[in-house]
Design a protein around this motif. Structure first.
Motif, short mmCIF file in Angstrom:
data_model
loop_
_atom_site.label_atom_id
_atom_site.label_comp_id
_atom_site.label_asym_id
_atom_site.label_seq_id
_atom_site.Cartn_x
_atom_site.Cartn_y
_atom_site.Cartn_z
N TRP A 158 17.99 17.88 48.27
CA TRP A 158 17.36 16.83 47.46
C TRP A 158 15.85 16.90 47.62
O TRP A 158 15.11 16.78 46.64
N ASP A 159 15.39 17.13 48.84
CA ASP A 159 13.95 17.25 49.09
C ASP A 159 13.37 18.45 48.36
O ASP A 159 12.26 18.37 47.80
N ASP A 160 14.09 19.57 48.35
CA ASP A 160 13.63 20.75 47.61
C ASP A 160 13.51 20.45 46.12
O ASP A 160 12.56 20.89 45.46
N ALA A 161 14.50 19.74 45.58
CA ALA A 161 14.46 19.39 44.16
C ALA A 161 13.24 18.54 43.84
O ALA A 161 12.60 18.72 42.79
N GLN A 162 12.90 17.62 44.74
CA GLN A 162 11.72 16.78 44.52
C GLN A 162 10.43 17.61 44.53
O GLN A 162 9.50 17.35 43.77
N ASP A 163 10.38 18.63 45.39
CA ASP A 163 9.22 19.52 45.43
C ASP A 163 9.10 20.29 44.12
O ASP A 163 8.01 20.42 43.54
N PHE A 164 10.23 20.80 43.62
CA PHE A 164 10.24 21.49 42.33
C PHE A 164 9.73 20.57 41.23
O PHE A 164 8.92 20.97 40.38
N ILE A 165 10.21 19.33 41.22
CA ILE A 165 9.81 18.38 40.18
C ILE A 165 8.32 18.09 40.24
O ILE A 165 7.64 18.05 39.20
N ARG A 166 7.77 17.90 41.43
CA ARG A 166 6.33 17.66 41.55
C ARG A 166 5.53 18.82 40.96
O ARG A 166 4.55 18.61 40.24
N ARG A 167 5.96 20.02 41.25
CA ARG A 167 5.22 21.19 40.75
C ARG A 167 5.39 21.36 39.25
O ARG A 167 4.44 21.73 38.55
N LEU A 168 6.59 21.10 38.75
CA LEU A 168 6.82 21.20 37.30
C LEU A 168 6.02 20.14 36.56
O LEU A 168 5.44 20.42 35.49
N ASN A 169 5.95 18.94 37.10
CA ASN A 169 5.15 17.89 36.47
C ASN A 169 3.67 18.25 36.44
O ASN A 169 2.97 17.99 35.46
N ALA A 170 3.19 18.85 37.53
CA ALA A 170 1.79 19.27 37.57
C ALA A 170 1.52 20.38 36.55
O ALA A 170 0.47 20.42 35.90
N LYS A 171 2.50 21.25 36.36
CA LYS A 171 2.37 22.36 35.42
C LYS A 171 2.38 21.88 33.97
O LYS A 171 1.62 22.39 33.14
N THR A 172 3.24 20.91 33.68
CA THR A 172 3.45 20.50 32.29
C THR A 172 2.74 19.22 31.90
O THR A 172 2.57 18.94 30.71
N GLY A 173 2.38 18.40 32.88
CA GLY A 173 1.81 17.09 32.59
C GLY A 173 2.85 16.08 32.12
O GLY A 173 2.50 15.01 31.60
N LYS A 174 4.14 16.38 32.32
CA LYS A 174 5.22 15.50 31.90
C LYS A 174 5.81 14.75 33.10
O LYS A 174 5.35 14.91 34.22
N THR A 175 6.83 13.95 32.83
CA THR A 175 7.42 13.12 33.88
C THR A 175 8.88 13.49 34.12
O THR A 175 9.78 12.71 33.87
N TYR A 176 9.11 14.72 34.57
CA TYR A 176 10.45 15.12 34.98
C TYR A 176 10.83 14.39 36.26
O TYR A 176 9.98 13.98 37.04
N ARG A 177 12.13 14.27 36.46
CA ARG A 177 12.67 13.61 37.63
C ARG A 177 14.15 13.95 37.73
O ARG A 177 14.69 14.62 36.83
N LEU A 178 14.79 13.53 38.80
CA LEU A 178 16.24 13.60 38.84
C LEU A 178 16.82 12.45 38.01
O LEU A 178 16.22 11.37 37.96
N PRO A 179 17.96 12.65 37.39
CA PRO A 179 18.60 11.51 36.71
C PRO A 179 19.06 10.49 37.73
O PRO A 179 19.36 10.82 38.88
N THR A 180 19.09 9.24 37.33
CA THR A 180 19.71 8.23 38.18
C THR A 180 21.22 8.46 38.15
O THR A 180 21.75 9.14 37.26
N GLU A 181 21.91 7.87 39.11
CA GLU A 181 23.35 8.03 39.15
C GLU A 181 24.00 7.46 37.88
O GLU A 181 24.94 8.06 37.33
#
Length: 256
Positions: free
Chosen positions: A106-129
């Motif tokens: 889960w922590d790795d996924a959050q790191d990926f999301i932070r980097r993808l958001n920085a790359k794209t300027g968008k608001t990616y995240r994990l879906p809620t349950e």
């Protein structure tokens, strides 16, 4: 990027049950970004009825959740190619550019999301349950996203009976009614929420249920599991640092 026409995405209510029309809008924010599908707003019954399904207390009480705004979710699980485009390396055991990335916490996924958001300027995240289950059910109220006949599972999911004990490239089996692939099987998918032992007091607006310190929820079953665990309401949990060759994720994105 393909135009997103949110107004065209509707949910028709019949006898109090959300009957979701298949979304027809998908997009990518960059050439190597995951393809996203716009999911319409709507209402559904989350969890399981213990009297009707082979459910655990973890999946109760069944409760209505209303998702007020459309959101986007990955058409596929995040692939190894998409992971490498952002992170560089590839942690997966079962290698293949179009296979889902695994061995990610889960922590790795959050790191990926932070980097993808920085790359794209968008608001990616994990879906809620709640978003995950809503997207997986795609308007159905049955035990499985494809009905109640578990013998059909192999048409939709890589599981212990057909996987050959490994992951497979995404999108090879049938999609659900929202056009999403591998919502069941292939790899378990991390979601945003903290684990709670039941749904007493759970949010009813589709938001993530958080806590001060918690295990994290994952959903969907994997190549390793038997058919009975692929019900739409089934849920699991792991430490946020846990990695495994059947643990991956799918992205969500908040829409403007």
């Amino acid at each position: 990027m393909r135009s997103i026409i949110i107004a065209a995405l509707t949910v028709v209510f019949t006898a109090g049950i959300a009957q979701a029309q298949t979304p027809d809008s998908s997009f990518r924010d960059c050439d190597d970004c995951p393809e996203m599908v716009v999911i319409p707003a709507g209402s559904f019954m989350m969890g399981a009825d213990k009297n009707l399904e082979d459910a655990s207390d973890f999946e109760t009480p069944r409760h209505r959740v209303t998702i007020a705004r459309p959101f986007a979710i990955g058409k596929y699980e995040v692939t190894q190619a998409e992971w490498m485009a952002v992170m560089g390396g590839n942690p997966s055991k079962f290698r293949g550019r179009l296979r889902p990335v695994e061995q990610v916490s889960w922590d790795d996924a959050q790191d990926f999301i932070r980097r993808l958001n920085a790359k794209t300027g968008k608001t990616y995240r994990l879906p809620t349950e709640a978003e995950w289950e809503y997207a997986a059910r795609a308007g159905t109220t049955t035990a499985y996203s494809f009905g109640d006949d578990r013998s059909k599972l192999g048409q939709y999911a890589w599981f212990a009976g057909n996987s050959g004990k490994e992951t497979h490239p995404v999108g090879q089996l049938q999609a659900n009614r929202f056009g999403l692939y591998d919502m069941d099987g292939n790899v378990l998918e991390w979601v945003e929420d903290c684990w709670h032992d039941n749904y007493t007091g759970a949010p009813t607006d589709g938001s993530a249920w958080q806590g001060r310190s918690c295990l994290r929820v994952n959903r969907g079953g994997s190549w390793y599991y038997i058919p009975s665990v692929f019900r739409s309401a089934n849920r699991y949990r792991d430490n946020s640092g846990t990695r495994g060759n059947d643990l991956g994720f799918r992205l969500a994105r908040t829409l403007p």
